[in-house]
Design a protein around this motif. Structure first.
Motif, PDB file in Angstrom:
ATOM      1  N   GLU A 466       0.715  -1.182  -0.340  1.00 32.05           N
ATOM      2  CA  GLU A 466       0.013   0.234  -0.030  1.00 32.05           C
ATOM      3  C   GLU A 466       0.564   1.121   0.332  1.00 32.05           C
ATOM      4  OE1 GLU A 466      -4.220   1.427   2.615  1.00 32.05           O
ATOM      5  OE2 GLU A 466      -2.160   0.597   3.147  1.00 32.05           O
ATOM      6  N   GLY A 467       0.397   2.252  -0.934  1.00 32.72           N
ATOM      7  CA  GLY A 467       1.426   3.558  -0.728  1.00 32.72           C
ATOM      8  C   GLY A 467       1.407   4.316   0.510  1.00 32.72           C
ATOM      9  N   PRO A 468       2.735   5.114   0.746  1.00 34.67           N
ATOM     10  CA  PRO A 468       2.172   5.350   2.422  1.00 34.67           C
ATOM     11  C   PRO A 468       1.256   6.768   2.263  1.00 34.67           C
ATOM     12  CG  PRO A 468       4.115   6.732   0.531  1.00 34.67           C
ATOM     13  CD  PRO A 468       4.010   5.498  -0.562  1.00 34.67           C
ATOM     14  N   CYS A 469       0.868   7.232   1.207  1.00 33.96           N
ATOM     15  CA  CYS A 469      -0.533   8.405   0.866  1.00 33.96           C
ATOM     16  C   CYS A 469      -1.521   8.482   0.230  1.00 33.96           C
ATOM     17  CB  CYS A 469       0.253   9.712   0.664  1.00 33.96           C
ATOM     18  SG  CYS A 469       1.774  10.371   1.387  1.00 33.96           S
ATOM     19  N   SER A 470      -1.477   6.250   0.427  1.00 37.46           N
ATOM     20  CA  SER A 470      -2.887   5.912  -0.276  1.00 37.46           C
ATOM     21  C   SER A 470      -4.202   6.694   1.256  1.00 37.46           C
ATOM     22  CB  SER A 470      -3.127   4.599  -0.187  1.00 37.46           C
ATOM     23  OG  SER A 470      -2.537   3.795   0.689  1.00 37.46           O
ATOM     24  N   PRO A 471      -5.159   6.262   0.868  1.00 38.37           N
ATOM     25  CA  PRO A 471      -6.688   7.216   1.784  1.00 38.37           C
ATOM     26  C   PRO A 471      -6.711   5.824   2.379  1.00 38.37           C
ATOM     27  CG  PRO A 471      -7.433   6.741  -1.134  1.00 38.37           C
ATOM     28  CD  PRO A 471      -5.823   6.002  -0.426  1.00 38.37           C
ATOM     29  N   GLY A 472      -6.166   4.510   2.031  1.00 43.01           N
ATOM     30  CA  GLY A 472      -5.960   3.708   4.398  1.00 43.01           C
ATOM     31  C   GLY A 472      -4.907   4.087   4.337  1.00 43.01           C
ATOM     32  N   ARG A 473      -3.919   4.527   4.598  1.00 46.65           N
ATOM     33  CA  ARG A 473      -2.951   4.797   5.579  1.00 46.65           C
ATOM     34  C   ARG A 473      -2.492   6.394   5.311  1.00 46.65           C
ATOM     35  NH1 ARG A 473       2.291   2.967   5.063  1.00 46.65           N
ATOM     36  NH2 ARG A 473       3.422   2.855   7.883  1.00 46.65           N
ATOM     37  N   ARG A 474      -2.777   7.115   6.093  1.00 41.43           N
ATOM     38  CA  ARG A 474      -2.160   8.563   5.710  1.00 41.43           C
ATOM     39  C   ARG A 474      -0.802   8.587   6.926  1.00 41.43           C
ATOM     40  NH1 ARG A 474      -5.156  12.788   3.869  1.00 41.43           N
ATOM     41  NH2 ARG A 474      -4.576  13.785   5.342  1.00 41.43           N
ATOM     42  N   CYS A 475       0.044   8.849   6.168  1.00 40.82           N
ATOM     43  CA  CYS A 475       1.659   9.029   6.921  1.00 40.82           C
ATOM     44  C   CYS A 475       1.343  10.388   7.723  1.00 40.82           C
ATOM     45  CB  CYS A 475       2.526   8.806   6.034  1.00 40.82           C
ATOM     46  SG  CYS A 475       2.969   7.408   5.391  1.00 40.82           S
ATOM     47  N   PRO A 476       2.349  10.576   8.440  1.00 41.27           N
ATOM     48  CA  PRO A 476       2.010  11.587   9.514  1.00 41.27           C
ATOM     49  C   PRO A 476       2.757  13.093   9.141  1.00 41.27           C
ATOM     50  CG  PRO A 476       2.558  10.320  11.228  1.00 41.27           C
ATOM     51  CD  PRO A 476       2.289   9.001   9.611  1.00 41.27           C
ATOM     52  N   LEU A 478       4.840  15.014   9.624  1.00 40.91           N
ATOM     53  CA  LEU A 478       6.115  14.467   9.530  1.00 40.91           C
ATOM     54  C   LEU A 478       6.906  13.879   8.856  1.00 40.91           C
ATOM     55  CD1 LEU A 478       8.047  15.466  11.873  1.00 40.91           C
ATOM     56  CD2 LEU A 478       7.998  14.043  13.421  1.00 40.91           C
ATOM     57  N   GLU A 479       6.920  12.316   8.692  1.00 41.64           N
ATOM     58  CA  GLU A 479       7.073  11.586   7.537  1.00 41.64           C
ATOM     59  C   GLU A 479       7.420  11.740   6.133  1.00 41.64           C
ATOM     60  OE1 GLU A 479       5.686   7.495   9.049  1.00 41.64           O
ATOM     61  OE2 GLU A 479       4.857   7.682  11.076  1.00 41.64           O
ATOM     62  N   MET A 480       6.521  12.595   6.806  1.00 41.25           N
ATOM     63  CA  MET A 480       6.606  12.491   4.577  1.00 41.25           C
ATOM     64  C   MET A 480       7.178  13.799   4.904  1.00 41.25           C
ATOM     65  SD  MET A 480       4.703  11.039   3.543  1.00 41.25           S
ATOM     66  CE  MET A 480       4.436  11.421   1.885  1.00 41.25           C
TER      67      MET A 480
END
Length: 500
Positions: A466-476, A478-480
């Protein structure tokens, strides 16, 4: 017959009373000239009075209206310095607001450089302000951390250098950070410190609204950084004490160190340095001047000479609500990047594009683009992440500073990210797996967050799931922001719930 000395002693009380009446009349004239009124009931001491002390120390909380601006700390007479001239005060207000009408809100007037309790987990940390002052406080915080970790001589190591601070060490760190930024703004040849004096030193020009604060400014110019730092250290309570107007004084000092003329040259056709939006004052984003109309309102800009046309909308937005009508509403977006102010704090120049631009990247633009790589490596870096839109990459010189300390802009909120290893950005072997520390200034944060960065993780395996910024997994955010410096890195919060 009585005591022969009694007749000669009698006039003394009368002379004292006459002197006090004369002083009272003089202050009435000063307050009247500034558009203020003296309420006799405000200065009466009630049963709860604490006795002698600074003005306002013995007053009950209900003796003044809630929106009253805290009294500034005042310098005694004979301190020196040059008073601000009426023309300079007018040019200063135009540079800040684009006009001479707006005044700072009570929120800005109350903002100061206040530390957390000494010898605590956050002894090094400034208490974050509200609204537009947070960006300035966070930038100064980054300079404070740089001094404490990599400049100050002490036997402490790593985070101990930040936690084992007393009141004196806190003041020293703040004075050093302020002097460093002022000296950089002055091009390495001068620094100007603004402080407030008791008497009004100048009267405003016609059409320039008095604020009973700027008229009391005195300018102290130094040609040696050590002398400026010593002066700031001697008057550190004028920046960190309650009622000091510390953040405004520092912003004024920053502009005068750069000189108003050079700041205007840096800005070019950009908007004024500060925005007023629904009573909130924030630092202006690059490109705001190009957007003359938003939501049917006219935005004032210094370069285009537009006038405010908001009278018919004030009742909808509550112009100046709670501030006695001091602040006209200017509907510029409040969630903006304070590009010019932050550039001045980090690079010594108020160039809006010095940090790498704030708009969408041009088609085919490379890393940095538009000459952004010209920004040299400084002691403090800058990382940014904004979810709402695409953005230009931050200048490489700021993503890779000389020391591992970064000011972060995360979805418009400002914080500080730092490492304790000075070799991190100079030795590639130190960039495999390392630790960074994060402070965002929120009241909920009681300890410095510790993150582990792994730049050699198998990020392609994560991409298959799953992509790090996909709707199911929003990365903080700060991490981005960290990944804009170390693409593909994994970030572990070490048991702490991720936060901004």
């Amino acid at each position: 017959m009585g005591d022969p000395g009694a007749g000669r002693a009698a006039p003394a009380p009368l002379q004292e009373i006459a002197s006090r009446i004369s002083d009272l009349s003089k202050w009435r004239e000063i307050f009247s000239s500034c558009g203020l009124e003296i309420n006799s009931t405000t200065h009466q001491q009630g049963p709860s009075s604490a006795g002698p002390g600074p003005p306002g120390a013995g007053e009950s909380p209900g003796s003044q209206p809630p929106s009253t601006v805290p009294r500034p700390l005042l310098l005694p007479r004979g301190t020196g310095g040059c008073p601000i001239s009426p023309d300079t005060a007018m040019r200063l207000q135009r540079l800040l607001f684009g006009s001479t009408a707006p005044l700072f809100s009570c929120e800005w007037a109350a903002a100061r450089f206040s530390f957390h309790p000494p010898r605590s987990h956050l002894a090094y940390a400034l208490q974050a302000g509200q609204g537009g002052t947070r960006a300035i406080l966070a930038a100064v915080q980054a300079h404070i951390i740089t001094f404490l970790l990599f400049t100050r001589e002490t036997e402490c190591t790593h985070l101990e250098r930040l936690c084992r601070l007393g009141h004196r060490e806190q003041g020293q760190a703040l004075a050093t950070a302020l002097a460093e930024t002022l000296w950089a703004a002055g091009g390495g040849g001068r620094a100007v410190v603004c402080l407030v004096t008791a008497p009004v030193t100048t009267m405003p020009r016609e059409g320039c609204r008095a604020d009973s604060f700027t008229e009391r400014i005195r300018l102290f110019e130094f040609s040696e950084k050590a002398a400026a730092q010593e002066f700031i250290s001697d008057h550190i309570n004028c920046f960190k004490g309650e009622g000091s107007h510390g953040v405004i004084l520092f912003l004024y000092s920053l502009l005068f160190s750069r000189t108003l003329e050079r700041v205007q040259e840096d800005l070019g056709d950009a908007a004024p340095l500060l925005n007023i939006s629904s009573g909130n004052i924030t630092c202006t984003e690059v490109g705001s001047a190009a957007c003359i109309k938003r939501s049917g309102f006219i935005i004032p800009t210094s370069s285009l000479g537009k006038k405010i046309s908001l009278a018919r909308h004030c009742h909808k937005l509550g112009a100046g609500h709670g501030l006695h009508g001091r602040l006209p509403v200017c509907p510029v977006r409040a969630g903006c990047f304070p590009q010019a102010v932050l550039s001045l704090l980090l690079t010594g120049r108020a160039s809006p594009r010095q940090l790498g631009g704030g708009g969408e990247p041009e088609p085919g633009a490379g890393d940095g683009g538009g000459g952004e790589a010209a920004c040299p490596r400084g002691r403090v870096g800058f990382l940014r992440w904004e979810r709402a839109r695409r953005q230009r990459q931050v200048s490489p010189g700021l993503r890779t500073p000389r020391l591992p300390v970064w000011l972060c802009s995360l979805s418009g909120r400002h914080s500080v990210l730092f490492g304790t290893d000075s070799r991190l950005l100079s030795d590639w072997k130190a960039e495999r797996i390392f630790h960074l520390y994060f402070y965002n200034g929120q009241q909920e944060q009681t300890q410095t967050a510790r993150l582990t960065i792994d730049t050699h993780s198998h990020h392609w395996e994560e991409a298959q799931r799953e992509g790090p910024c996909s709707p199911g997994r929003r990365c903080p955010a700060l991490e981005m922001a960290i990944r804009t410096k170390w693409p593909g890195a994994t970030v572990s919060w070490n048991g702490t719930d991720p936060f901004l």
